[in-house]
Design a protein around this motif. Structure first.
Motif, PDB file in Angstrom:
ATOM      1  N   ARG A 165      27.362   0.017   7.543  1.00 33.47           N
ATOM      2  CA  ARG A 165      28.029  -0.443   6.322  1.00 33.47           C
ATOM      3  C   ARG A 165      28.255   0.720   5.359  1.00 33.47           C
ATOM      4  NH1 ARG A 165      24.993  -4.528   5.298  1.00 33.47           N
ATOM      5  NH2 ARG A 165      23.551  -3.399   3.970  1.00 33.47           N
ATOM      6  N   LEU A 166      27.261   1.584   5.203  1.00 33.55           N
ATOM      7  CA  LEU A 166      27.391   2.745   4.326  1.00 33.55           C
ATOM      8  C   LEU A 166      28.449   3.718   4.855  1.00 33.55           C
ATOM      9  CD1 LEU A 166      26.462   4.335   1.870  1.00 33.55           C
ATOM     10  CD2 LEU A 166      24.641   5.304   3.277  1.00 33.55           C
ATOM     11  N   ARG A 167      28.436   3.961   6.160  1.00 35.15           N
ATOM     12  CA  ARG A 167      29.453   4.845   6.765  1.00 35.15           C
ATOM     13  C   ARG A 167      30.854   4.289   6.561  1.00 35.15           C
ATOM     14  NH1 ARG A 167      29.100   5.865  12.674  1.00 35.15           N
ATOM     15  NH2 ARG A 167      30.840   7.238  12.197  1.00 35.15           N
ATOM     16  N   LEU A 168      31.003   2.986   6.733  1.00 36.24           N
ATOM     17  CA  LEU A 168      32.308   2.360   6.554  1.00 36.24           C
ATOM     18  C   LEU A 168      32.756   2.461   5.102  1.00 36.24           C
ATOM     19  CD1 LEU A 168      34.694   0.796   7.685  1.00 36.24           C
ATOM     20  CD2 LEU A 168      33.377  -1.320   7.310  1.00 36.24           C
ATOM     21  N   ALA A 169      31.873   2.171   4.174  1.00 32.65           N
ATOM     22  CA  ALA A 169      32.225   2.252   2.749  1.00 32.65           C
ATOM     23  C   ALA A 169      32.652   3.667   2.368  1.00 32.65           C
ATOM     24  CB  ALA A 169      31.059   1.792   1.880  1.00 32.65           C
ATOM     25  N   LYS A 170      31.925   4.666   2.850  1.00 25.34           N
ATOM     26  CA  LYS A 170      32.285   6.060   2.548  1.00 25.34           C
ATOM     27  C   LYS A 170      33.643   6.404   3.139  1.00 25.34           C
ATOM     28  CE  LYS A 170      27.736   7.890   1.751  1.00 25.34           C
ATOM     29  NZ  LYS A 170      26.987   9.112   1.685  1.00 25.34           N
ATOM     30  N   CYS A 171      33.908   5.928   4.328  1.00 25.96           N
ATOM     31  CA  CYS A 171      35.212   6.152   4.952  1.00 25.96           C
ATOM     32  C   CYS A 171      36.322   5.528   4.112  1.00 25.96           C
ATOM     33  CB  CYS A 171      35.215   5.565   6.361  1.00 25.96           C
ATOM     34  SG  CYS A 171      36.830   5.557   7.166  1.00 25.96           S
ATOM     35  N   LEU A 172      36.140   4.264   3.738  1.00 26.38           N
ATOM     36  CA  LEU A 172      37.164   3.561   2.966  1.00 26.38           C
ATOM     37  C   LEU A 172      37.386   4.198   1.598  1.00 26.38           C
ATOM     38  CD1 LEU A 172      36.249  -0.106   3.912  1.00 26.38           C
ATOM     39  CD2 LEU A 172      38.240   1.213   4.688  1.00 26.38           C
ATOM     40  N   GLU A 173      36.325   4.736   0.997  1.00 26.02           N
ATOM     41  CA  GLU A 173      36.469   5.401  -0.302  1.00 26.02           C
ATOM     42  C   GLU A 173      37.395   6.611  -0.216  1.00 26.02           C
ATOM     43  OE1 GLU A 173      32.383   6.113  -1.353  1.00 26.02           O
ATOM     44  OE2 GLU A 173      32.246   4.221  -2.450  1.00 26.02           O
ATOM     45  N   THR A 174      37.519   7.227   0.943  1.00 28.83           N
ATOM     46  CA  THR A 174      38.424   8.362   1.088  1.00 28.83           C
ATOM     47  C   THR A 174      39.882   7.922   1.182  1.00 28.83           C
ATOM     48  OG1 THR A 174      38.344   8.487   3.509  1.00 28.83           O
ATOM     49  CG2 THR A 174      36.643   9.709   2.277  1.00 28.83           C
ATOM     50  N   TYR A 175      40.102   6.638   1.442  1.00 29.48           N
ATOM     51  CA  TYR A 175      41.456   6.119   1.591  1.00 29.48           C
ATOM     52  C   TYR A 175      41.961   5.365   0.354  1.00 29.48           C
ATOM     53  CZ  TYR A 175      41.630   7.080   6.627  1.00 29.48           C
ATOM     54  OH  TYR A 175      41.664   7.683   7.856  1.00 29.48           O
ATOM     55  N   GLY A 176      41.062   4.733  -0.394  1.00 32.77           N
ATOM     56  CA  GLY A 176      41.533   3.885  -1.486  1.00 32.77           C
ATOM     57  C   GLY A 176      40.468   3.569  -2.500  1.00 32.77           C
ATOM     58  N   ASP A 177      40.666   2.475  -3.220  1.00 36.92           N
ATOM     59  CA  ASP A 177      39.817   2.080  -4.339  1.00 36.92           C
ATOM     60  C   ASP A 177      38.936   0.888  -3.988  1.00 36.92           C
ATOM     61  OD1 ASP A 177      41.033   3.914  -6.227  1.00 36.92           O
ATOM     62  OD2 ASP A 177      42.782   2.589  -6.185  1.00 36.92           O
ATOM     63  N   ARG A 178      37.655   1.001  -4.333  1.00 37.14           N
ATOM     64  CA  ARG A 178      36.737  -0.123  -4.163  1.00 37.14           C
ATOM     65  C   ARG A 178      36.952  -1.062  -5.351  1.00 37.14           C
ATOM     66  NH1 ARG A 178      30.775   1.109  -2.588  1.00 37.14           N
ATOM     67  NH2 ARG A 178      30.971  -0.228  -0.805  1.00 37.14           N
ATOM     68  N   VAL A 179      37.265  -2.335  -5.061  1.00 37.12           N
ATOM     69  CA  VAL A 179      37.480  -3.311  -6.128  1.00 37.12           C
ATOM     70  C   VAL A 179      36.392  -4.380  -6.168  1.00 37.12           C
ATOM     71  CG1 VAL A 179      39.965  -2.925  -6.312  1.00 37.12           C
ATOM     72  CG2 VAL A 179      39.115  -4.653  -4.716  1.00 37.12           C
ATOM     73  N   GLN A 180      35.644  -4.496  -5.111  1.00 39.27           N
ATOM     74  CA  GLN A 180      34.472  -5.359  -5.032  1.00 39.27           C
ATOM     75  C   GLN A 180      33.482  -4.651  -4.117  1.00 39.27           C
ATOM     76  OE1 GLN A 180      33.881  -8.484  -6.485  1.00 39.27           O
ATOM     77  NE2 GLN A 180      35.742  -8.139  -7.653  1.00 39.27           N
ATOM     78  N   TYR A 181      32.271  -5.172  -3.998  1.00 45.08           N
ATOM     79  CA  TYR A 181      31.261  -4.493  -3.199  1.00 45.08           C
ATOM     80  C   TYR A 181      31.757  -4.180  -1.786  1.00 45.08           C
ATOM     81  CZ  TYR A 181      26.944  -3.256  -0.921  1.00 45.08           C
ATOM     82  OH  TYR A 181      25.996  -2.586  -0.205  1.00 45.08           O
ATOM     83  N   SER A 182      32.385  -5.135  -1.140  1.00 48.76           N
ATOM     84  CA  SER A 182      32.853  -4.918   0.229  1.00 48.76           C
ATOM     85  C   SER A 182      34.360  -5.119   0.361  1.00 48.76           C
ATOM     86  CB  SER A 182      32.114  -5.841   1.199  1.00 48.76           C
ATOM     87  OG  SER A 182      32.352  -7.185   0.870  1.00 48.76           O
ATOM     88  N   VAL A 183      35.089  -4.798  -0.707  1.00 46.89           N
ATOM     89  CA  VAL A 183      36.541  -4.969  -0.719  1.00 46.89           C
ATOM     90  C   VAL A 183      37.202  -3.715  -1.287  1.00 46.89           C
ATOM     91  CG1 VAL A 183      38.472  -6.368  -1.544  1.00 46.89           C
ATOM     92  CG2 VAL A 183      36.276  -7.469  -1.048  1.00 46.89           C
ATOM     93  N   PHE A 184      38.194  -3.219  -0.566  1.00 48.14           N
ATOM     94  CA  PHE A 184      38.940  -2.037  -0.989  1.00 48.14           C
ATOM     95  C   PHE A 184      40.425  -2.342  -1.028  1.00 48.14           C
ATOM     96  CE2 PHE A 184      34.999  -0.263   0.309  1.00 48.14           C
ATOM     97  CZ  PHE A 184      34.857   0.952  -0.349  1.00 48.14           C
TER      98      PHE A 184
END
Length: 100
Positions: free
Chosen positions: A21-40
């Protein structure tokens, strides 16, 4: 790439393993904006979205994890009505910025 092809994608995930989950969140943060805990929210070209999908597949375990990619449409045609918050809102990158 023409800005006309940039699309906005909502990405939500359910990953029970903390490390993945942490690896995925870090990956997604490089692509876009976190708008909720598990939503980008990610604005990008179709090619960049394909690379993101590949990155996601390398991180998750498909038999345990779930990632939803929801195409919200062309960035240039989105209006303020696409997002509505109740309570505290989160910033989404200005539509003038784009990830290529």
């Amino acid at each position: 790439m023409s800005r006309d092809l940039a699309r906005r994608t909502l990405v939500a995930y359910d990953v029970p393993d903390d490390k993945r989950r942490l690896r995925l969140a870090k990956c997604l943060e490089t692509y876009g904006d976190r708008v909720q805990y598990s939503v980008f929210v990610i604005d990008c070209s179709p090619a960049k979205l394909a690379r993101l999908s590949d990155d996601i597949e390398e991180i998750i375990r498909s038999e345990e994890d779930s990632v939803l990619l929801c195409d919200l449409g062309l960035v240039m045609s989105l209006s303020d009505k696409v997002f509505r918050y109740i309570g505290r809102s989160r910033d989404v990158t200005d539509d003038e910025a784009i990830v290529l």
